[in-house]
Design a protein around this motif. Structure first.
Motif, PDB file in Angstrom:
ATOM      1  N   GLN A 143      11.378   3.536   4.512  1.00  0.00           N
ATOM      2  CA  GLN A 143      10.186   4.273   4.922  1.00  0.00           C
ATOM      3  C   GLN A 143       9.948   5.427   3.956  1.00  0.00           C
ATOM      4  O   GLN A 143      10.892   6.117   3.573  1.00  0.00           O
ATOM      5  CB  GLN A 143      10.373   4.843   6.336  1.00  0.00           C
ATOM      6  N   PRO A 144       8.706   5.649   3.562  1.00  0.00           N
ATOM      7  CA  PRO A 144       8.413   6.783   2.685  1.00  0.00           C
ATOM      8  C   PRO A 144       8.617   8.115   3.402  1.00  0.00           C
ATOM      9  O   PRO A 144       8.339   8.233   4.597  1.00  0.00           O
ATOM     10  CB  PRO A 144       6.946   6.586   2.300  1.00  0.00           C
ATOM     11  N   ILE A 145       9.157   9.075   2.685  1.00  0.00           N
ATOM     12  CA  ILE A 145       9.282  10.462   3.149  1.00  0.00           C
ATOM     13  C   ILE A 145       8.766  11.342   2.019  1.00  0.00           C
ATOM     14  O   ILE A 145       8.569  10.859   0.899  1.00  0.00           O
ATOM     15  CB  ILE A 145      10.743  10.830   3.514  1.00  0.00           C
ATOM     16  N   ALA A 146       8.564  12.599   2.278  1.00  0.00           N
ATOM     17  CA  ALA A 146       8.081  13.507   1.238  1.00  0.00           C
ATOM     18  C   ALA A 146       9.045  13.496   0.049  1.00  0.00           C
ATOM     19  O   ALA A 146      10.219  13.812   0.199  1.00  0.00           O
ATOM     20  CB  ALA A 146       7.947  14.918   1.791  1.00  0.00           C
ATOM     21  N   GLY A 147       8.575  13.068  -1.104  1.00  0.00           N
ATOM     22  CA  GLY A 147       9.369  13.074  -2.326  1.00  0.00           C
ATOM     23  C   GLY A 147      10.287  11.885  -2.518  1.00  0.00           C
ATOM     24  O   GLY A 147      11.059  11.849  -3.469  1.00  0.00           O
ATOM     25  N   GLY A 148      10.237  10.895  -1.621  1.00  0.00           N
ATOM     26  CA  GLY A 148      11.133   9.757  -1.792  1.00  0.00           C
ATOM     27  C   GLY A 148      11.032   8.733  -0.686  1.00  0.00           C
ATOM     28  O   GLY A 148       9.959   8.471  -0.158  1.00  0.00           O
ATOM     29  N   ASN A 149      12.182   8.181  -0.325  1.00  0.00           N
ATOM     30  CA  ASN A 149      12.251   7.120   0.683  1.00  0.00           C
ATOM     31  C   ASN A 149      13.470   7.319   1.570  1.00  0.00           C
ATOM     32  O   ASN A 149      14.509   7.797   1.127  1.00  0.00           O
ATOM     33  CB  ASN A 149      12.381   5.745   0.010  1.00  0.00           C
ATOM     34  N   ALA A 173       0.830  -1.199   0.000  1.00  0.00           N
ATOM     35  CA  ALA A 173       0.000   0.000   0.000  1.00  0.00           C
ATOM     36  C   ALA A 173       0.864   1.247   0.000  1.00  0.00           C
ATOM     37  O   ALA A 173       1.943   1.265   0.581  1.00  0.00           O
ATOM     38  CB  ALA A 173      -0.906  -0.005   1.224  1.00  0.00           C
ATOM     39  N   ALA A 174       0.373   2.288  -0.648  1.00  0.00           N
ATOM     40  CA  ALA A 174       1.109   3.549  -0.658  1.00  0.00           C
ATOM     41  C   ALA A 174       1.256   4.068   0.761  1.00  0.00           C
ATOM     42  O   ALA A 174       0.336   3.980   1.558  1.00  0.00           O
ATOM     43  CB  ALA A 174       0.377   4.570  -1.520  1.00  0.00           C
ATOM     44  N   GLY A 175       2.426   4.583   1.072  1.00  0.00           N
ATOM     45  CA  GLY A 175       2.664   5.134   2.392  1.00  0.00           C
ATOM     46  C   GLY A 175       3.117   4.117   3.419  1.00  0.00           C
ATOM     47  O   GLY A 175       3.463   4.470   4.517  1.00  0.00           O
ATOM     48  N   ALA A 176       3.102   2.855   3.053  1.00  0.00           N
ATOM     49  CA  ALA A 176       3.538   1.823   3.996  1.00  0.00           C
ATOM     50  C   ALA A 176       5.045   1.639   3.884  1.00  0.00           C
ATOM     51  O   ALA A 176       5.628   1.807   2.832  1.00  0.00           O
ATOM     52  CB  ALA A 176       2.830   0.509   3.695  1.00  0.00           C
ATOM     53  N   GLY A 177       5.683   1.276   4.973  1.00  0.00           N
ATOM     54  CA  GLY A 177       7.120   1.025   4.980  1.00  0.00           C
ATOM     55  C   GLY A 177       7.391  -0.425   4.672  1.00  0.00           C
ATOM     56  O   GLY A 177       6.491  -1.252   4.621  1.00  0.00           O
TER      57      GLY A 177
END
Length: 107
Positions: free
Chosen positions: A22-28, A2-6
């Motif tokens: 882990q997702p961060i704003a604009g990347g990982n 799922a989007a936003g999941a690590g």
């Protein structure tokens, strides 16, 4: 996934270990635990692997390739008790716009 999941990717034998993404704003944000930081620093494989996967990439303002920079960050973290290493990757992992390497010491 799922989007936003690590995600966590376990590798190695014996001691439990994981590389977390882990997702961060604009990347990982890619983070290694202490054991993986030391193991990868000692194995000396960061530069050949990263430079093969992302050829021609250089650190901003540096003469080092991205792989050499990753190895240097691993080496610095491995030399300090309790330290670990990671990278913030902006854009897709296979074609990042920017990579920020870091190492953290709890001392």
């Amino acid at each position: 996934m799922a989007a936003g999941a690590g995600a966590a990717i376990a590798f190695g034998a014996g001691e439990a270990s994981a590389l977390s993404v882990q997702p961060i704003a604009g990347g990982n944000n890619i983070q290694l635990n202490r054991g993986e930081t030391v193991a990868l620093a000692n194995a000396r494989i960061a530069a050949p692997v990263v430079d093969t996967l992302l050829p021609g990439r250089r650190l901003d303002g540096e003469r080092l390739t991205l792989g050499q920079g990753v190895q240097r960050s691993l080496d610095r973290a491995a030399s300090k008790p309790g330290a670990w290493s990671g990278a913030k990757v902006y854009g897709p992992l296979n074609a990042p716009r920017k990579v920020e390497l870091y190492h953290v010491s709890r001392r």
